[in-house]
Design a protein around this motif. Structure first.
Motif: not given
Ligand code: MAN
Length: 524
Positions: A487-500
């Motif tokens: 399961i894909l639990l979360s997605a964020s963009e801690p710095s512009r255009c770099e996703y986690q």
């Protein structure tokens, strides 16, 4: 005797109300350094001080070892025993500072500033429950992980077997193709010869027809000029035809007529065709095109009398029957045959190459068949090569220990936040698309495993995604954790255009105790 009584008394004082068998602020494992005696040796510096100096709230040892239970030595750490939970060290400056730091409250023993409760049991219980839950998850997940390993190994075996098979098929196909290529060449040689023969005969026939037509046209013009029907064209007859007025002065002079008659006085039919007609046919041709351009009635009538002297064979036809034996010509012929069936003039019909004879037709059919078989083998060979390359790329991928992650390839997982739907297709790509609709933006394609040195298979890197305006190419870092399902639990963009991304999967579960290596290390 008096000394030992004093020591026991001091020790009790040092240990305060908790009746410790060693001074406050150290773990039992360090008790041997603090055995009751007349003197105490500072643990690191080796300096000797009276035993009663321990925890007297004055820092005597440079290493701070005489004050483990007070805040007197700033570099010292205070050991909270925290029975019921886990022991920990706190900075000794926190001892008796009016704030409860240890869950057992032992760091605030003066009791003047604050009375601390011992809640170690409570948080210890919660902590144990959490750990138990985590352990269960790891255990259950690990069972599923075994299936993943089995699947992964099966996938690898199947792909390998398929690769072997396709490699064999490819070798066979290569031989078949080369055989069919020979057969094709064998069939095409007689086909080419037969077609060329047919086309050459047709060219000759066309030339013959053209010459005959030309002769007929010349004779019509001859009859037209030969106004007295004496089967000769004479000077006077030429002069009567304004077409021969070279200088356009309104009359055909004697000289003009002479020039056309090649200095002869009169010519019969044969000489006319052979000697005169080549000189005058252009005049009749240009006369005809002039009148066509004008479109006047008189010219029309002239045209009726003077036939079209333009050779009826269209120039394009020359190219069509150039003896080229490629399939295109055959196709061209078929297409033009179909198009022409309905609205062809008899003249055009005459100009059309007749069908190939039966023998040539059979040779063409045989060559078509050989070409089809060859093309078929060629396509199959290319398909086999593509499949082989795909299989090789798959087998080159690192799917973790025992191919535990292999079954994730080919699957995609999505999660939606306030703005975007994020998608992760393990070992392929990561992407993002606006929730409100719109195109997908690539956040990267599979790059490599990117976990730390303790476990490189704990994170994935997807890179070379769509370029970020005034920034880097987009990329995604995927952190794995143990879960009962993928399961894909979360997605964020801690710095512009770099996703986690955080992705849970049974493949990451482990039955090893996660706390096994996290023992509290005693200091000093
Ligand atoms: C899009 C998205 C965002 C990203 C910006 C950068 O809107 O990909 O995640 O921050 O572009 O311009």
């Amino acid at each position: 005797m008096l000394n030992s009584v004093l020591i026991v008394f001091t020790l009790l004082q040092l240990g305060s109300s908790e009746n410790l068998s060693h001074p406050r602020g150290i773990p039992a494992s360090k008790a041997s350094f603090y055995r009751p005696a007349e003197t105490f040796r500072c643990i690191q510096s080796g300096k000797t001080i009276p035993f009663e100096y321990i925890n007297d709230d004055y820092c005597d040892c440079e290493d701070g070892s005489d004050e483990p239970g007070t805040s007197a030595c700033p570099m010292m750490r205070y050991y909270c025993e925290n029975l019921g939970h886990k022991p920990e060290y706190i900075l000794s400056s926190r001892v008796n500072d009016g704030i409860c730091d240890c869950c057992d409250g032992s760091d605030e023993f003066e009791g003047e500033k604050i009375q601390c409760l011992n809640f170690c049991e409570e948080i210890g219980r919660k902590d144990r429950e959490e750990k138990e839950k985590e352990k269960k998850l790891q255990e259950e997940g690990s069972k599923i992980k075994l299936n993943y390993i089995q699947q992964g190994q099966k996938i690898r075996e199947e792909k390998k077997a398929r690769l072997d098979q396709v490699e064999k098929e490819k070798d066979e196909m290569t031989e078949i193709k080369s055989d069919l290529e020979n057969k094709k060449t064998e069939a095409e040689t007689p086909e080419k010869e037969a077609k060329e023969r047919h086309e050459k005969a047709w060219e000759e026939e066309k030339a013959k027809r053209k010459a005959e037509k030309e002769k007929q046209t010349a004779l019509i013009v001859f009859d037209e000029i030969d106004s007295n029907d004496d089967q000769h064209v004479e000077m006077g007859e030429i002069m009567a035809h304004s077409e021969f007025d070279i200088d356009a002065d309104g009359t055909v002079s004697h000289d003009e007529a002479k020039e056309y008659l090649e200095e002869l006085e009169r010519v019969g039919r044969d000489d006319f065709i052979e000697k005169i007609w080549p000189n005058i046919k252009e005049i009749f041709k240009s006369k005809k095109s002039d009148s066509e351009a004008k479109g006047d009635k008189d010219s029309q009538s002239t045209e009726e009398k003077v036939p079209d002297l333009t050779p009826p064979v269209a120039d394009d036809d020359e190219d069509d029957y150039d003896g080229d034996d490629d399939e295109e010509d055959v196709d061209k012929q078929r297409v033009s045959e179909n198009q022409d069936v309905e609205n062809k003039t008899p003249e055009e019909d005459e100009d059309k190459m007749p069908d190939y004879d039966e023998e040539t037709k059979q040779l063409i059919a045989a060559a078509d068949d050989a070409r089809n078989q060859f093309n078929d083998a060629d396509r199959k060979l290319r398909d086999a090569e593509t499949e082989m390359n795909n299989l090789k790329s798959f087998l080159d991928l690192d799917f973790g220990h025992q191919d535990v992650y292999a079954s994730l390839k080919g699957q995609c997982f999505e999660m939606t936040d306030r703005e975007y739907t994020y998608k992760l297709c393990p070992f392929e790509k990561a992407s993002q698309r606006p929730k409100s609709g719109g195109t997908e933006t690539s956040l990267g394609v599979w790059g490599h495993w990117s976990g730390d040195e303790t476990n490189k298979y704990s994170a994935m890197k997807y890179e070379k995604g769509q370029n970020c305006w005034n920034g880097p190419d987009r990329s995604a870092h995927v952190i794995l954790q143990c879960g009962m399902e993928n399961i894909l639990l979360s997605a964020s963009e801690p710095s512009r255009c770099e996703y986690q991304f955080e992705f849970a999967t049974p493949a990451f579960c482990s039955q090893e105790d996660p706390n096994a290596n996290k023992e509290t290390h005693d200091e000093l």
